[in-house]
Design an enzyme around this catalytic site. Structure first.
Site, PDB file in Angstrom:
ATOM      1  N   ARG A   8     -12.422  12.374  10.782  1.00 33.86           N
ATOM      2  CA  ARG A   8     -12.325  11.831  12.140  1.00 33.86           C
ATOM      3  C   ARG A   8     -13.254  10.644  12.359  1.00 33.86           C
ATOM      4  O   ARG A   8     -13.082   9.895  13.322  1.00 33.86           O
ATOM      5  CB  ARG A   8     -12.674  12.921  13.162  1.00 33.86           C
ATOM      6  CG  ARG A   8     -11.718  14.097  13.130  1.00 33.86           C
ATOM      7  CD  ARG A   8     -12.244  15.221  13.981  1.00 33.86           C
ATOM      8  NE  ARG A   8     -12.318  14.825  15.373  1.00 33.86           N
ATOM      9  CZ  ARG A   8     -11.346  15.015  16.249  1.00 33.86           C
ATOM     10  NH1 ARG A   8     -10.226  15.570  15.867  1.00 33.86           N
ATOM     11  NH2 ARG A   8     -11.492  14.646  17.497  1.00 33.86           N
ATOM     12  N   TRP A  48     -20.295  10.759  16.485  1.00 35.69           N
ATOM     13  CA  TRP A  48     -19.946   9.330  16.412  1.00 35.69           C
ATOM     14  C   TRP A  48     -20.719   8.692  17.558  1.00 35.69           C
ATOM     15  O   TRP A  48     -20.440   8.947  18.727  1.00 35.69           O
ATOM     16  CB  TRP A  48     -18.441   9.158  16.580  1.00 35.69           C
ATOM     17  CG  TRP A  48     -17.928   7.776  16.345  1.00 35.69           C
ATOM     18  CD1 TRP A  48     -17.604   7.213  15.145  1.00 35.69           C
ATOM     19  CD2 TRP A  48     -17.635   6.777  17.346  1.00 35.69           C
ATOM     20  NE1 TRP A  48     -17.145   5.941  15.327  1.00 35.69           N
ATOM     21  CE2 TRP A  48     -17.154   5.644  16.670  1.00 35.69           C
ATOM     22  CE3 TRP A  48     -17.744   6.735  18.737  1.00 35.69           C
ATOM     23  CZ2 TRP A  48     -16.765   4.480  17.321  1.00 35.69           C
ATOM     24  CZ3 TRP A  48     -17.365   5.574  19.390  1.00 35.69           C
ATOM     25  CH2 TRP A  48     -16.886   4.463  18.690  1.00 35.69           C
ATOM     26  N   LYS A  58     -10.972   8.496  13.698  1.00 34.96           N
ATOM     27  CA  LYS A  58      -9.543   8.802  13.597  1.00 34.96           C
ATOM     28  C   LYS A  58      -8.941   9.028  14.971  1.00 34.96           C
ATOM     29  O   LYS A  58      -7.816   8.626  15.243  1.00 34.96           O
ATOM     30  CB  LYS A  58      -9.373  10.055  12.724  1.00 34.96           C
ATOM     31  CG  LYS A  58      -7.945  10.502  12.529  1.00 34.96           C
ATOM     32  CD  LYS A  58      -7.237   9.595  11.567  1.00 34.96           C
ATOM     33  CE  LYS A  58      -5.781   9.910  11.381  1.00 34.96           C
ATOM     34  NZ  LYS A  58      -5.043   8.716  10.915  1.00 34.96           N
ATOM     35  N   ASN A  94     -18.635  17.072  22.649  1.00 33.21           N
ATOM     36  CA  ASN A  94     -17.796  15.881  22.472  1.00 33.21           C
ATOM     37  C   ASN A  94     -17.489  15.336  23.860  1.00 33.21           C
ATOM     38  O   ASN A  94     -17.306  16.119  24.796  1.00 33.21           O
ATOM     39  CB  ASN A  94     -16.462  16.237  21.809  1.00 33.21           C
ATOM     40  CG  ASN A  94     -16.616  16.551  20.334  1.00 33.21           C
ATOM     41  OD1 ASN A  94     -17.700  16.434  19.784  1.00 33.21           O
ATOM     42  ND2 ASN A  94     -15.524  16.947  19.715  1.00 33.21           N
ATOM     43  N   GLY A  95     -17.381  14.024  23.970  1.00 30.54           N
ATOM     44  CA  GLY A  95     -17.059  13.433  25.265  1.00 30.54           C
ATOM     45  C   GLY A  95     -18.266  12.686  25.809  1.00 30.54           C
ATOM     46  O   GLY A  95     -19.235  12.426  25.080  1.00 30.54           O
ATOM     47  N   GLU A 104      -9.329  -3.008   8.789  1.00 28.76           N
ATOM     48  CA  GLU A 104      -9.913  -1.667   8.938  1.00 28.76           C
ATOM     49  C   GLU A 104     -10.577  -1.186   7.656  1.00 28.76           C
ATOM     50  O   GLU A 104     -11.670  -0.641   7.697  1.00 28.76           O
ATOM     51  CB  GLU A 104      -8.809  -0.639   9.271  1.00 28.76           C
ATOM     52  CG  GLU A 104      -8.393  -0.577  10.711  1.00 28.76           C
ATOM     53  CD  GLU A 104      -7.321   0.487  10.943  1.00 28.76           C
ATOM     54  OE1 GLU A 104      -7.482   1.284  11.867  1.00 28.76           O
ATOM     55  OE2 GLU A 104      -6.300   0.516  10.201  1.00 28.76           O
ATOM     56  N   CYS A 108     -16.338  12.418  17.311  1.00 29.94           N
ATOM     57  CA  CYS A 108     -17.193  13.597  17.179  1.00 29.94           C
ATOM     58  C   CYS A 108     -16.372  14.848  16.867  1.00 29.94           C
ATOM     59  O   CYS A 108     -15.225  14.963  17.291  1.00 29.94           O
ATOM     60  CB  CYS A 108     -17.949  13.839  18.472  1.00 29.94           C
ATOM     61  SG  CYS A 108     -18.892  12.436  19.026  1.00 29.94           S
ATOM     62  N   HIS A 138      -0.406 -23.455  16.493  1.00 29.40           N
ATOM     63  CA  HIS A 138      -1.000 -23.685  17.816  1.00 29.40           C
ATOM     64  C   HIS A 138      -2.491 -23.352  17.826  1.00 29.40           C
ATOM     65  O   HIS A 138      -3.035 -23.017  18.871  1.00 29.40           O
ATOM     66  CB  HIS A 138      -0.263 -22.860  18.872  1.00 29.40           C
ATOM     67  CG  HIS A 138       1.157 -23.297  19.060  1.00 29.40           C
ATOM     68  ND1 HIS A 138       1.503 -24.521  19.598  1.00 29.40           N
ATOM     69  CD2 HIS A 138       2.322 -22.698  18.726  1.00 29.40           C
ATOM     70  CE1 HIS A 138       2.823 -24.632  19.615  1.00 29.40           C
ATOM     71  NE2 HIS A 138       3.343 -23.541  19.083  1.00 29.40           N
ATOM     72  N   GLU A 161       0.222  -5.197  12.306  1.00 32.71           N
ATOM     73  CA  GLU A 161      -0.210  -3.937  11.697  1.00 32.71           C
ATOM     74  C   GLU A 161      -0.767  -4.179  10.289  1.00 32.71           C
ATOM     75  O   GLU A 161      -1.755  -3.562   9.892  1.00 32.71           O
ATOM     76  CB  GLU A 161       0.971  -2.953  11.674  1.00 32.71           C
ATOM     77  CG  GLU A 161       0.736  -1.647  10.952  1.00 32.71           C
ATOM     78  CD  GLU A 161      -0.453  -0.821  11.478  1.00 32.71           C
ATOM     79  OE1 GLU A 161      -0.960  -1.103  12.574  1.00 32.71           O
ATOM     80  OE2 GLU A 161      -0.880   0.089  10.746  1.00 32.71           O
ATOM     81  N   LYS A 208      -4.500  -3.123   9.210  1.00 34.14           N
ATOM     82  CA  LYS A 208      -4.772  -2.239   8.070  1.00 34.14           C
ATOM     83  C   LYS A 208      -5.800  -2.875   7.152  1.00 34.14           C
ATOM     84  O   LYS A 208      -6.745  -2.247   6.705  1.00 34.14           O
ATOM     85  CB  LYS A 208      -3.453  -2.008   7.326  1.00 34.14           C
ATOM     86  CG  LYS A 208      -3.243  -0.681   6.734  1.00 34.14           C
ATOM     87  CD  LYS A 208      -2.799   0.415   7.668  1.00 34.14           C
ATOM     88  CE  LYS A 208      -3.630   0.612   8.848  1.00 34.14           C
ATOM     89  NZ  LYS A 208      -3.135   1.493   9.866  1.00 34.14           N
TER      90      LYS A 208
HETATM   91  C1  G6P Z   1      -8.028   5.068  16.340  1.00 35.38           C
HETATM   92  C2  G6P Z   1      -7.541   5.195  14.913  1.00 35.38           C
HETATM   93  C3  G6P Z   1      -6.257   4.400  14.726  1.00 35.38           C
HETATM   94  C4  G6P Z   1      -5.213   4.857  15.735  1.00 35.38           C
HETATM   95  C5  G6P Z   1      -5.750   4.761  17.162  1.00 35.38           C
HETATM   96  C6  G6P Z   1      -4.815   5.443  18.140  1.00 35.38           C
HETATM   97  O1  G6P Z   1      -8.452   3.777  16.566  1.00 35.38           O
HETATM   98  O2  G6P Z   1      -8.523   4.732  14.014  1.00 35.38           O
HETATM   99  O3  G6P Z   1      -5.755   4.599  13.421  1.00 35.38           O
HETATM  100  O4  G6P Z   1      -4.072   4.065  15.611  1.00 35.38           O
HETATM  101  O5  G6P Z   1      -7.001   5.433  17.268  1.00 35.38           O
HETATM  102  O6  G6P Z   1      -4.777   6.801  17.833  1.00 35.38           O
HETATM  103  P1  G6P Z   1      -3.590   7.766  18.187  1.00 35.38           P
HETATM  104  O7  G6P Z   1      -4.028   9.100  17.660  1.00 35.38           O
HETATM  105  O8  G6P Z   1      -3.470   7.737  19.676  1.00 35.38           O
HETATM  106  O9  G6P Z   1      -2.375   7.264  17.514  1.00 35.38           O
END
Ligand code: G6P
Length: 613
Positions: free
Chosen positions: A27, A79, A608, A105-106, A493, A2, A509, A486, A490
């Site tokens: 975000r 969000w 984000k 927010n929150g 996502e 948010c 396994h 990772e 990626k």
């Molecule tokens: C969200 C984002 C990710 C990020 C994660 C942790 O899930 O989409 O890209 O890695 O949060 O965020 P931070 O700001 O703590 O690295």
């Protein structure tokens, strides 16, 4: 997640608010809304979907004169947590009288009991949100003083909040407050901007005030009066953002993600600059605030984070053990905070967070501080909550990262962790010569990454062969195991392909049961210890019809012979190689997503910065 924007000052406030929301789009959100004060009345426009839909709605519903004359309002990108992303659930929410508007927010954890109490007093609710309950609670507490009403209401809520509140009865001010959800106030010339994130403020001013938890501010066009929830004045410094507004633009690239991938030689150079001492063979990270003796006496390094930052931590774990000879472990922040971790004063806890706002990582930091560990952070966003909470650590200097999928922040996190490991290593088992040698390897990182980026067209071509599968596996060993995790993250996502990362030895396994003719296996088979074993694992996959895309060390013909396709990674230290290898996988994910026509910068359902548990 948010986003909040509040504005008070000059005319055309609706445009300022909507433009501010556009700056927060990165975000992640699924509906948006704006409330302004016009001619003594609160007027609201909301829309599910994008900020552009909200803008169309407001321009269609509101007369042009309203845009021109209105000087204050609040706006929000939501969000969804409590209730789906519908118009009625979007913020701002109004109180019972319709005179008070709130964006939030929150999460208000006790909203059910508060709602029941208010309903018994005759309040009627339209939405499923926790926020509407807070709006009503403020209205219910308002006895002619909005500031006091907000304080009274906030004393009754459990949970987290960043809020901005507007009242038609007190038209010259906005009240804003925070607990666990960031609020930044931009102090302009005859205008004040409130936002949950400095990127919405950049276009107006570089001068900002960060609220601390339990701060509440009365904001007018030319003043900011900050108190605590008991009405005791508090002083917060004005800070300079030091951010270039152009850094948050696409600058000719089709997507922020592509821009941020290409920025990596520069962002890595910024992360490394001035932090290597080639005379001592050490790293200079003064923000860590630790003496050589404290570092030498450490028993353990615990790395905590979420998502991509967690994966950076996993690479760091190898670096601390290899270079610094110190026991190291990685813990997912949410798990860490609830498992009653065993920590002491000789444990170093490093919180890794691009945004510096992730709720679980912040809570884990507080837990580690409570237990008396050395706690520091590795954040990208300067002045973020985690950076301030730890008070020591290392900034990434990656520059603003806008694309939801993290790229340049990840590689800078790894680079900084390598430097931290070097710093620790020099106080423990590393000789000066070892240190100098490793520092030279770190220094090469920007150029190694540039070499991978030069293969963009080649990677784009390869992506065509892998873009139409619905499943993919990524495998690696040693420090390339987290790179595989990772790489898979990626891809899933941004392309919505079901992708899994595994240790190369682990595939047989279980997951190998899923391989059929043509299943993609992306194998990180660089020439590092364990390569031969990985090549063996690749053969197991090939024998079951998998199509292998290899990441191999440049010129390694032996490895190339095992692959259907390959991308070359320049020869370098195995830990350093994790960075160019990750960049290759970022480009692969980007091109696959592009070919599939996905929304690359704002993938569905993702945020984000995740400010709820
Ligand atoms: C969200 C984002 C990710 C990020 C994660 C942790 O899930 O989409 O890209 O890695 O949060 O965020 P931070 O700001 O703590 O690295």
């Amino acid at each position: 997640m948010c986003g909040i924007v509040g504005y008070i000052g000059k005319a055309d406030a609706p445009s300022v608010l909507i433009n501010g929301l556009r700056r927060l789009e990165y975000r992640g959100y699924d509906s948006a809304g704006v409330a302004v004060l016009d001619d003594g009345h609160i007027v609201v426009a909301k829309a599910p979907g994008k900020v552009s839909s909200l803008s169309d709605r407001a321009r269609a519903d509101w007369p042009a004169e309203r845009f021109a004359r209105v000087t204050m309002g609040i706006a929000h990108t939501r969000w969804a947590t409590h209730g789906p992303p519908t118009e009625v659930n979007a913020h701002p929410h109004l109180d019972q009288s319709g005179d008070i508007a709130l964006v939030h927010n929150g999460i208000i954890e006790n909203y059910r009991s508060l709602r029941a109490r208010l309903e018994s007093k005759g309040h009627h609710f339209y939405s499923e949100t926790d926020t509407e309950v807070l709006a009503h609670l403020i209205g219910d507490s308002d006895k002619g003083n909005l500031f006091q009403a907000v304080c009274d209401a906030l004393h009754q809520v459990e949970g987290t909040f960043g809020i901005a509140v507007l009242s038609a009865r007190e038209p010259e001010k906005i009240i804003t407050a925070r607990r666990g959800s960031p609020i930044v106030i931009g102090v302009g010339e005859g205008e004040t901007i409130i936002a949950s994130d400095a990127s919405a403020i950049l276009a107006h001013t570089q001068r900002v005030i960060y609220l601390d938890d339990n701060d509440i501010a009365i904001v007018t066009a030319d003043s900011v009066d900050i108190r605590d929830l008991h009405n005791i004045p508090v002083t917060r410094e004005i800070a300079e953002l030091g951010l270039d507004a152009a850094a948050a633009e696409k600058g000719g690239y089709a997507h922020f993600m592509l821009k941020e991938i290409h920025e990596q030689p520069d962002s890595l150079a910024n992360a490394i600059r001035g932090r290597l001492d080639f005379n001592l063979g050490a790293a200079v990270l003064s923000g860590m605030g630790t003496s050589p003796r404290e570092l030498a006496e450490l028993d353990r390094v615990v790395l905590i984070g979420c998502g991509t930052s967690l994966h950076a931590g996993l690479v760091g774990e190898y670096a601390f053990e290899d270079l610094a000879d110190v026991h190291s472990e990685v813990q997912q922040a949410a798990e860490f905070r609830y498992r009653n971790p065993i920590l002491g004063s000789r444990d170093l806890v490093v919180a890794i967070s691009q945004s510096g706002e992730t709720a679980d990582t912040l809570a884990a930091v507080r837990e580690a501080q409570q237990k008396g560990a050395f706690v520091m952070s590795l954040c990208n966003v300067v002045g973020s909550t985690i950076a301030r909470q730890t008070g020591r650590g290392v900034y990434l200097h990656a520059g603003p990262e806008i694309s939801v999928a993290s790229t340049k922040a990840f590689t800078c996190q790894v680079a900084v962790l390598l430097m931290m490991a070097l710093k620790l290593g020099r106080g423990r088992r590393f000789s000066r010569q070892d240190g100098i040698q490793f520092a030279r390897e770190i220094e090469r990182i920007p150029e190694l990454v540039a070499e991978v980026i030069q293969q963009n067209d080649h990677i784009s071509k390869i992506a065509e062969a892998y873009a139409h599968n619905e499943h993919a596996f990524f495998i690696g060993r040693g420090p390339m195991f987290p790179v595989a995790l990772e790489g898979a993250l990626k891809l899933k996502e941004i392309s919505y392909i079901h992708a899994e990362g595994y240790h190369a030895a682990e595939l047989k396994h279980g997951p190998i049961a899923l391989l059929v003719e043509g299943t993609p296996v992306i194998a990180i088979a660089c020439d590092i210890p364990g390569k031969d074993k990985t090549l063996g694992n690749i053969e197991e996959c090939r024998a079951r019809g998998a199509r292998i895309l290899g990441l191999i060390t440049e010129g390694d013909d032996e490895a190339a012979a095992h692959m259907s396709d390959f991308i070359s990674i320049p020869r370098c230290h195995p830990l350093v190689a994790t960075i160019p290898a990750s960049v290759a996988l970022q480009l692969l994910a980007y091109h696959i997503s592009r070919i599939r026509g996905c929304e690359i910068d704002q993938p569905r359902n993702l945020a984000k910065s995740v400010t709820v548990e």
